[in-house]
Design a protein around this motif. Structure first.
Motif, PDB file in Angstrom:
ATOM      1  N   THR A 118     -13.110 102.163 -48.659  1.00  8.99           N
ATOM      2  CA  THR A 118     -12.728 103.519 -49.053  1.00  8.99           C
ATOM      3  C   THR A 118     -13.187 103.824 -50.485  1.00  8.99           C
ATOM      4  OG1 THR A 118     -10.567 102.754 -49.836  1.00  8.99           O
ATOM      5  CG2 THR A 118     -10.686 103.485 -47.559  1.00  8.99           C
ATOM      6  N   SER A 119     -14.078 102.967 -50.995  1.00  7.49           N
ATOM      7  CA  SER A 119     -14.432 103.132 -52.406  1.00  7.49           C
ATOM      8  C   SER A 119     -15.483 104.221 -52.626  1.00  7.49           C
ATOM      9  CB  SER A 119     -14.919 101.799 -52.986  1.00  7.49           C
ATOM     10  OG  SER A 119     -16.113 101.410 -52.348  1.00  7.49           O
ATOM     11  N   LYS A 120     -16.283 104.540 -51.592  1.00 10.95           N
ATOM     12  CA  LYS A 120     -17.310 105.572 -51.791  1.00 10.95           C
ATOM     13  C   LYS A 120     -17.097 106.734 -50.828  1.00 10.95           C
ATOM     14  CE  LYS A 120     -20.690 102.167 -53.196  1.00 10.95           C
ATOM     15  NZ  LYS A 120     -19.941 101.068 -52.488  1.00 10.95           N
ATOM     16  N   PRO A 121     -16.221 107.633 -51.199  1.00 14.21           N
ATOM     17  CA  PRO A 121     -15.919 108.729 -50.277  1.00 14.21           C
ATOM     18  C   PRO A 121     -17.037 109.759 -50.173  1.00 14.21           C
ATOM     19  CG  PRO A 121     -14.676 108.973 -52.320  1.00 14.21           C
ATOM     20  CD  PRO A 121     -15.433 107.673 -52.429  1.00 14.21           C
ATOM     21  N   THR A 122     -17.130 110.339 -48.997  1.00  7.99           N
ATOM     22  CA  THR A 122     -18.000 111.490 -48.795  1.00  7.99           C
ATOM     23  C   THR A 122     -17.130 112.734 -48.920  1.00  7.99           C
ATOM     24  OG1 THR A 122     -19.275 110.205 -47.221  1.00  7.99           O
ATOM     25  CG2 THR A 122     -19.569 112.598 -47.136  1.00  7.99           C
ATOM     26  N   ALA A 123     -17.598 113.717 -49.658  1.00  9.93           N
ATOM     27  CA  ALA A 123     -16.796 114.926 -49.818  1.00  9.93           C
ATOM     28  C   ALA A 123     -16.834 115.758 -48.537  1.00  9.93           C
ATOM     29  CB  ALA A 123     -17.298 115.745 -50.998  1.00  9.93           C
ATOM     30  N   PHE A 155      -9.364 110.365 -45.811  1.00 10.41           N
ATOM     31  CA  PHE A 155      -9.183 110.057 -44.389  1.00 10.41           C
ATOM     32  C   PHE A 155     -10.505 109.618 -43.771  1.00 10.41           C
ATOM     33  CE2 PHE A 155      -6.206 113.326 -45.600  1.00 10.41           C
ATOM     34  CZ  PHE A 155      -5.006 112.829 -45.131  1.00 10.41           C
ATOM     35  N   PHE A 156     -10.438 108.805 -42.722  1.00 15.08           N
ATOM     36  CA  PHE A 156     -11.635 108.554 -41.923  1.00 15.08           C
ATOM     37  C   PHE A 156     -11.825 109.712 -40.963  1.00 15.08           C
ATOM     38  CE2 PHE A 156     -10.890 104.096 -43.133  1.00 15.08           C
ATOM     39  CZ  PHE A 156     -12.180 103.741 -43.499  1.00 15.08           C
ATOM     40  N   ASN A 157     -13.064 110.127 -40.757  1.00 12.25           N
ATOM     41  CA  ASN A 157     -13.306 111.208 -39.810  1.00 12.25           C
ATOM     42  C   ASN A 157     -13.706 110.655 -38.441  1.00 12.25           C
ATOM     43  OD1 ASN A 157     -16.003 110.550 -39.858  1.00 12.25           O
ATOM     44  ND2 ASN A 157     -16.706 112.497 -40.757  1.00 12.25           N
ATOM     45  N   GLU A 158     -14.116 111.538 -37.540  1.00  8.97           N
ATOM     46  CA  GLU A 158     -14.415 111.140 -36.163  1.00  8.97           C
ATOM     47  C   GLU A 158     -15.656 110.254 -36.061  1.00  8.97           C
ATOM     48  OE1 GLU A 158     -14.656 114.110 -37.460  1.00  8.97           O
ATOM     49  OE2 GLU A 158     -16.381 115.219 -36.701  1.00  8.97           O
ATOM     50  N   ASN A 159     -16.432 110.184 -37.150  1.00  7.86           N
ATOM     51  CA  ASN A 159     -17.591 109.274 -37.165  1.00  7.86           C
ATOM     52  C   ASN A 159     -17.315 108.022 -37.983  1.00  7.86           C
ATOM     53  OD1 ASN A 159     -19.134 111.155 -35.660  1.00  7.86           O
ATOM     54  ND2 ASN A 159     -19.440 112.349 -37.536  1.00  7.86           N
ATOM     55  N   LYS A 160     -16.036 107.762 -38.252  1.00  6.18           N
ATOM     56  CA  LYS A 160     -15.598 106.594 -39.018  1.00  6.18           C
ATOM     57  C   LYS A 160     -16.088 106.637 -40.467  1.00  6.18           C
ATOM     58  CE  LYS A 160     -16.799 103.575 -35.322  1.00  6.18           C
ATOM     59  NZ  LYS A 160     -16.894 102.183 -34.836  1.00  6.18           N
ATOM     60  N   VAL A 161     -16.367 107.826 -40.949  1.00  2.07           N
ATOM     61  CA  VAL A 161     -16.803 107.975 -42.343  1.00  2.07           C
ATOM     62  C   VAL A 161     -15.579 108.323 -43.188  1.00  2.07           C
ATOM     63  CG1 VAL A 161     -18.251 109.310 -43.940  1.00  2.07           C
ATOM     64  CG2 VAL A 161     -19.085 108.763 -41.621  1.00  2.07           C
ATOM     65  N   TRP A 162     -15.432 107.628 -44.310  1.00  2.00           N
ATOM     66  CA  TRP A 162     -14.302 107.906 -45.211  1.00  2.00           C
ATOM     67  C   TRP A 162     -14.588 109.172 -46.003  1.00  2.00           C
ATOM     68  CZ3 TRP A 162      -9.413 106.574 -45.685  1.00  2.00           C
ATOM     69  CH2 TRP A 162      -8.736 106.810 -46.889  1.00  2.00           C
TER      70      TRP A 162
END
Ligand code: C2O
Length: 458
Positions: free
Chosen positions: A40-45, A275-282
């Motif tokens: 979870t250290s590199k979040p995508t906005a 949060f993680f999204n539906e593509n498992k991206v944080w």
């Protein structure tokens, strides 16, 4: 309809009833397991959502097809938790997000009881949680139009757990949870799920804690089991329908008056939730991005709360301080006179500031002006009943301290005369409302202040 469990309990007494009920043990969650899986250290906005705008609808009015779809989505989410326990989209991890953000699992984030104006995370955090949860559910069944239903408990006809969640009432139903205290024939206590005092608040800093206490907290307590403590609440699918309604109340409140706004501070607006999204991206989303759920998060609510409650456009409250740093309510002669002269239909609230309640268990407390009435514990039927205050435990092991609410506010228009007629100072007493029979434990309620608030209507 049969005798509800509550009526039944009041007739045979609590202890006997407890013996007759199946013992369901709430799911234990240990400190480590509720941490998010993965990096979870590199979040995508979060970026704009371009799905079509679809309605969230009352859970008890879903069509057969919609219920089938809802159950299939939760089934897929539960299956994922088994087939790949590390997948953040699985039901267990989805539930643990809630645990992690209420102090469980060593998290430093606390989304409940954050009552100061720069840290009011309760509403934006839960909105974002449901949004990502909803996208995952839709994705699992290949339906981008899928939206969560809401449990509109303030509707007098929808006071029981929506039937999809307990039909069938066993583990073959993906919406079922075995730990609930409320069974399929139980209805909420009349004092639960009443949003009117929250909706009457004039600013977000008062609206949010008012909504979070009652009605939000009392429904947690009453559903019970996993729902009865924040670390386990996400394990019950009804949680998401409950919170969709809490979210809807925020939406309704914003629409009710142009002065009803989200906080304007940069600190609040730029605060992010992850949060993680539906593509498992944080992903992280800012509070400000959650405010307009229609254009940004692509859902609307199909009905409005005030279809079911009497709604007043209240512009302002006149505040009479009747206890400031003293433990009793005292009406100065001038205040007594002014309040006595109010028109009979005036909307009058009593706000108890910083009420001190036991925080070691989840319970809803009835508050009375008279200790004898408190002992009889007849609730709203008693002339000296003031209102109800729920307390929801953070976690079962008590690692994270639950805090008493910053205030509790009661609609007391019909009680004002009773208060003014008692010539002496008034104390407040509280009782766990589940207590019945001869041994009711009554305690004096400590508080920091009491205000009588009279509405100036516009
Ligand atoms: Cu995060 Cu209703 O609780």
């Amino acid at each position: 309809m049969g005798v509800s469990r509550r009526q039944f309990i009041s007739e045979i007494g609590m202890d006997a009833a407890a013996l007759l009920l199946p013992v369901a043990v709430p799911s234990a969650i240990s400190a480590q397991v509720c941490a998010p899986p993965g990096d979870t250290s590199k979040p995508t906005a979060w970026a704009r959502d371009c799905r079509s705008i679809q309605p969230r609808r009352p859970a008890s009015t879903l069509t057969g097809i919609e219920i089938t779809r809802l159950k299939a989505a939760y089934k897929a989410m539960r299956d994922l938790a088994t087939s790949d326990p590390s997948d953040p989209r699985g039901f267990t991890h989805q539930a643990n997000i809630h645990c992690h953000n209420c102090g469980g699992g060593g998290s430093v984030i606390q989304v409940h009881s954050t009552f100061n104006s720069t840290s009011l995370r309760f509403l934006p955090w839960h909105r974002a949680y449901l949004y990502f949860h909803e996208r995952i559910l839709g994705n699992l069944i290949g339906d981008t139009n899928f939206r969560l239903p809401y449990w509109d408990w303030e509707n007098p006809n929808h006071r029981e757990i929506p039937s999809a969640y307990n039909t069938p009432n066993n583990a073959t139903n993906s919406l079922f949870n075995p730990t609930r205290s409320m069974g399929p024939n139980d209805v909420l206590d009349p004092t639960d799920g009443q949003p009117a005092t929250a909706l009457g608040q004039v600013d977000f800093n008062n609206f949010s804690p008012s909504l979070e206490g009652s009605p939000h907290g009392s429904v947690h307590v009453e559903v019970g089991g996993d729902m009865g403590a924040f670390d386990t609440a996400g394990n019950d699918p009804i949680f998401y329908a409950h919170h969709a309604n809490v979210d809807k109340l925020w939406s309704d409140w914003m629409k009710a008056d142009p002065t009803h706004l989200a906080p304007a501070t940069a600190v609040w607006q730029n605060q992010t939730q992850g949060f993680f999204n539906e593509n498992k991206v944080w992903m992280t989303i800012r509070n400000v991005d959650t405010v307009n759920h229609e254009s940004n998060l692509r859902y609307i609510y199909s009905g409005r709360t005030w279809e079911f409650i009497s709604w007043r456009c209240i512009l302002n409250w006149r505040v009479f301080e009747v206890a400031v740093n003293v433990p009793r309510i005292r009406f100065l002669p001038a205040v007594r006179k002014e309040l006595a002269a109010l028109p009979e239909r005036a909307a009058v609230h009593m706000r108890v500031v910083a009420p001190q309640l036991p925080v070691d268990k989840s319970a809803s407390y009835f508050v009375y002006f008279d200790d004898r009435d408190a002992k009889a514990n007849r609730g709203p039927a008693s002339p000296s009943y003031a209102g109800m205050i729920p307390i929801v435990r953070m976690d079962r092991e008590g690692r994270q301290k639950t805090t008493s609410p910053p205030f509790a506010e009661f609609e007391i228009s019909p009680r004002l005369k009773y208060m003014l007629d008692r010539k002496d100072d008034l104390d407040l007493y509280f009782v766990d409302r589940k207590q019945r029979g001869g041994n009711v434990v009554v305690s004096k309620l400590a508080f920091r202040g009491v205000q009588i608030r009279v509405a100036r209507e516009g």
